[in-house]
Design a protein around this motif. Structure first.
Motif, PDB file in Angstrom:
ATOM      1  N   ALA A  41       0.222  -1.796  -9.607  1.00  0.00           N
ATOM      2  CA  ALA A  41       0.049  -2.813  -8.574  1.00  0.00           C
ATOM      3  C   ALA A  41      -0.295  -4.164  -9.211  1.00  0.00           C
ATOM      4  N   PRO A  42       0.007  -5.258  -8.533  1.00  0.00           N
ATOM      5  CA  PRO A  42      -0.457  -6.566  -9.009  1.00  0.00           C
ATOM      6  C   PRO A  42      -1.983  -6.603  -9.015  1.00  0.00           C
TER       7      PRO A  42
ATOM      8  N   TYR B  35       3.600  -5.415   1.573  1.00  0.00           N
ATOM      9  CA  TYR B  35       4.556  -6.094   0.715  1.00  0.00           C
ATOM     10  C   TYR B  35       5.493  -5.041   0.141  1.00  0.00           C
ATOM     11  N   MET B  89       8.972  -0.047  -4.090  1.00  0.00           N
ATOM     12  CA  MET B  89       7.526   0.199  -4.090  1.00  0.00           C
ATOM     13  C   MET B  89       6.955  -0.601  -2.926  1.00  0.00           C
ATOM     14  N   PHE B  91       3.600  -1.969  -1.185  1.00  0.00           N
ATOM     15  CA  PHE B  91       2.192  -2.236  -1.430  1.00  0.00           C
ATOM     16  C   PHE B  91       1.490  -2.598  -0.126  1.00  0.00           C
ATOM     17  N   PHE B 107      -4.537  -5.622  -3.623  1.00  0.00           N
ATOM     18  CA  PHE B 107      -3.419  -4.700  -3.454  1.00  0.00           C
ATOM     19  C   PHE B 107      -3.815  -3.261  -3.746  1.00  0.00           C
ATOM     20  N   GLY B 108      -3.206  -2.336  -3.001  1.00  0.00           N
ATOM     21  CA  GLY B 108      -3.300  -0.934  -3.341  1.00  0.00           C
ATOM     22  C   GLY B 108      -2.366  -0.610  -4.499  1.00  0.00           C
ATOM     23  N   GLY B 110       0.221   1.241  -4.482  1.00  0.00           N
ATOM     24  CA  GLY B 110       1.627   1.298  -4.091  1.00  0.00           C
ATOM     25  C   GLY B 110       2.107   2.692  -3.746  1.00  0.00           C
TER      26      GLY B 110
END
Lengths: 111, 116
Positions: A41-42, B35, B89, B91, B107-108, B110
């Motif tokens: 993840a970012p 996202y 993916m 998110f 963010f998680g 994903g």
């Protein structure tokens, strides 16, 4: 509305410096920087709110030129762990708290 | 440190099937997002959600997508009839939207969706 990042990719040797730029065609409320490792993840790095604001931690810092609608991320004395894709996310003035990301800059740090 | 959690981490589904991706946002956050990131591409905004309704959605978020907060902790993304191009993916993210300190979005990890 998508911010434009440059360069698209950069390759460094450990210890070298790099600058990643992010620019928008719209007036910005804030700029956010994230780093993403492959398949992950970012991860949030920092947020810049005010024009001229500069922030940083460790050897990664960023500036925000509100007038030019630009932000730059500075990586100093790069480490192997800095490798990844760096995304800037911009929050446009008047938008509903939406973050729009650029296409990313792939940074590779080699020993 | 509080984090956004997502399930499943990976799902393979047949084209045309319905998929539900689940998220548990950070507990004191009130603003939620989905996202999407197609392999090798940028992170794309799908939808934001606040106070039990959609705040904003992108052109990607068409009628086959829906979001729901079925209880006090979960936030779901449903894709009604999956297409091959939905493989990506996904998110989930959340924020507390305290403007004075900046709208930091977390963010998680994903959910990787593969449509076959």
């Amino acid at each position: 509305q998508q911010p434009v990042q440059s360069p698209q990719a950069v390759i460094l040797r450990e210890g070298e410096d790099a600058v990643i730029n992010c620019s928008s065609s719209k007036a910005l409320y804030s700029v956010h920087w994230y780093r993403q490792k492959h398949g992950e993840a970012p991860v949030f790095l920092m947020i810049l709110l005010k024009g001229g604001e500069q922030k940083g931690h460790d050897k990664i810092s960023a500036s925000f030129n509100e007038k030019k609608q630009q932000s730059s991320l500075y990586l100093t004395a790069s480490q192997l762990s800095y490798s990844g894709t760096y995304f800037c996310g911009t929050e446009i003035r008047g938008s509903n708290y939406k973050l729009t990301f650029g296409k990313g800059t792939l940074l590779t740090v080699n020993p | 440190e509080p984090e956004v959690t997502q399930t499943p981490s990976h799902q393979v589904t047949q084209m045309g099937q319905e998929v539900i991706l689940r998220c548990v946002p950070i507990s004191n956050h009130l603003y939620f997002y989905w996202y999407r990131q197609i392999l090798g591409q940028k992170v794309e905004f799908l939808v934001s959600f606040y106070n039990n309704e959609i705040s904003e959605k992108s052109e990607i978020f068409d009628d086959q997508f829906s979001v729901e907060r079925p209880d006090g902790s979960n936030f779901t993304l449903k894709i009604r009839s999956t297409k091959l191009e939905d493989s990506a993916m996904y998110f989930c993210a959340s924020s507390d939207r305290i403007r004075s300190s900046g709208n930091t979005i977390y963010f998680g990890e994903g959910s990787w969706l593969t449509v076959v």
